[in-house]
Design a protein around this motif. Structure first.
Motif, short mmCIF file in Angstrom:
data_model
loop_
_atom_site.label_atom_id
_atom_site.label_comp_id
_atom_site.label_asym_id
_atom_site.label_seq_id
_atom_site.Cartn_x
_atom_site.Cartn_y
_atom_site.Cartn_z
N UNK A 138 5.77 1.10 12.71
CA UNK A 138 6.49 -0.10 13.14
C UNK A 138 5.76 -1.38 12.76
N UNK A 139 4.45 -1.26 12.53
CA UNK A 139 3.66 -2.46 12.19
C UNK A 139 2.71 -2.14 11.04
N UNK A 140 3.24 -1.97 9.82
CA UNK A 140 2.37 -1.69 8.67
C UNK A 140 1.33 -2.80 8.49
N UNK A 141 0.16 -2.44 7.99
CA UNK A 141 -0.91 -3.40 7.77
C UNK A 141 -0.92 -3.84 6.32
N UNK A 142 -1.39 -5.06 6.10
CA UNK A 142 -1.51 -5.58 4.74
C UNK A 142 -2.52 -6.72 4.78
N UNK A 160 0.51 4.80 2.02
CA UNK A 160 0.10 3.66 1.21
C UNK A 160 1.22 3.30 0.24
N UNK A 161 1.81 2.14 0.45
CA UNK A 161 2.87 1.65 -0.43
C UNK A 161 3.99 2.68 -0.58
N UNK A 179 -1.78 -3.72 -0.26
CA UNK A 179 -0.42 -3.15 -0.26
C UNK A 179 -0.15 -2.62 1.14
N UNK A 180 1.11 -2.57 1.57
CA UNK A 180 1.43 -2.11 2.93
C UNK A 180 0.92 -0.68 3.17
#
Length: 202
Positions: A138-142, A160-161, A179-180
């Motif tokens: 719900x909260x991908x990091x980037x 990853x991506x 990348x997300x």
């Protein structure tokens, strides 16, 4: 924006910490070829406040430090832990700093402990424990930099991506964190892993 406590005198111990903080900010500003005026513009603070903090005369609030960190384009942790540069390079198991939820903007159910003494180096190393069902989709990091992970116990899936990488005990991964990316623990047991992040992001 000056906050009321920024004009209060500091106790001796705090005074030394504020001197270290001011010196660190001045060094970072000069490394970036910024004038006091320009740092003030980038951080939204007056030149007077920036100058006062650099001279160790102010007692800045967290909000003010966050503004300065934004102006310097660094994680606020690099300013918050500047006084710890003198601590031992050794981190004992029972003395690890807990990071649960900090820097992530939420409490995602994972447990995080800092394995490096502070946030001032080129990298940070974190002990991560994630329970069964853990999922941060719900909260991908980037963020800028690279990450490396090594699974010690259990299982984790690193996305990853858009590509899922299923890791078990002894497996490791490195990826571009710009990348997300997000994580999940589909297994029946807690996953324990060591995560290396550069530059520090907490």
């Amino acid at each position: 924006m000056a906050l009321p406590d920024e004009s209060l005198p500091a106790a001796p111990a705090i005074g030394a910490m504020l001197q270290d903080l001011g010196t660190r900010i001045r060094v970072l500003r000069r490394e970036r070829n910024l004038t006091l005026e320009r740092l003030g513009e980038l951080s939204g603070l007056s030149v007077g406040i920036v100058s006062q903090i650099e001279r160790g005369k102010g007692n800045p609030s967290f909000a003010t430090l966050a503004q300065l960190a934004h102006g310097l384009d660094i994680p606020v942790g690099r300013l918050l832990h500047v006084a710890e540069q003198r601590r031992s390079p050794v981190v004992r198991r029972g003395e690890r700093r807990r990071l649960d939820g900090h820097g992530l903007g939420n409490d995602d159910g994972g447990q995080y402990e800092l394995l490096t003494p502070d946030f001032t180096g080129a990298l940070e190393v974190v002990w991560v424990e994630t329970p069964p069902g853990y999922d941060t989709s719900a909260t991908p990091y980037k963020h800028n930099g690279e990450e490396f992970g090594l699974v010690i116990e259990g299982r984790v899936v690193v996305h990853v991506d858009g590509v899922a990488h299923d890791l078990g005990v002894g497996d490791s991964i490195r990826y571009d964190s710009s990348v997300p990316h997000w994580y999940s623990n589909p297994g029946p047991e807690v996953c324990r892993a060591v995560w290396v992040i550069t530059p520090p992001t907490w």
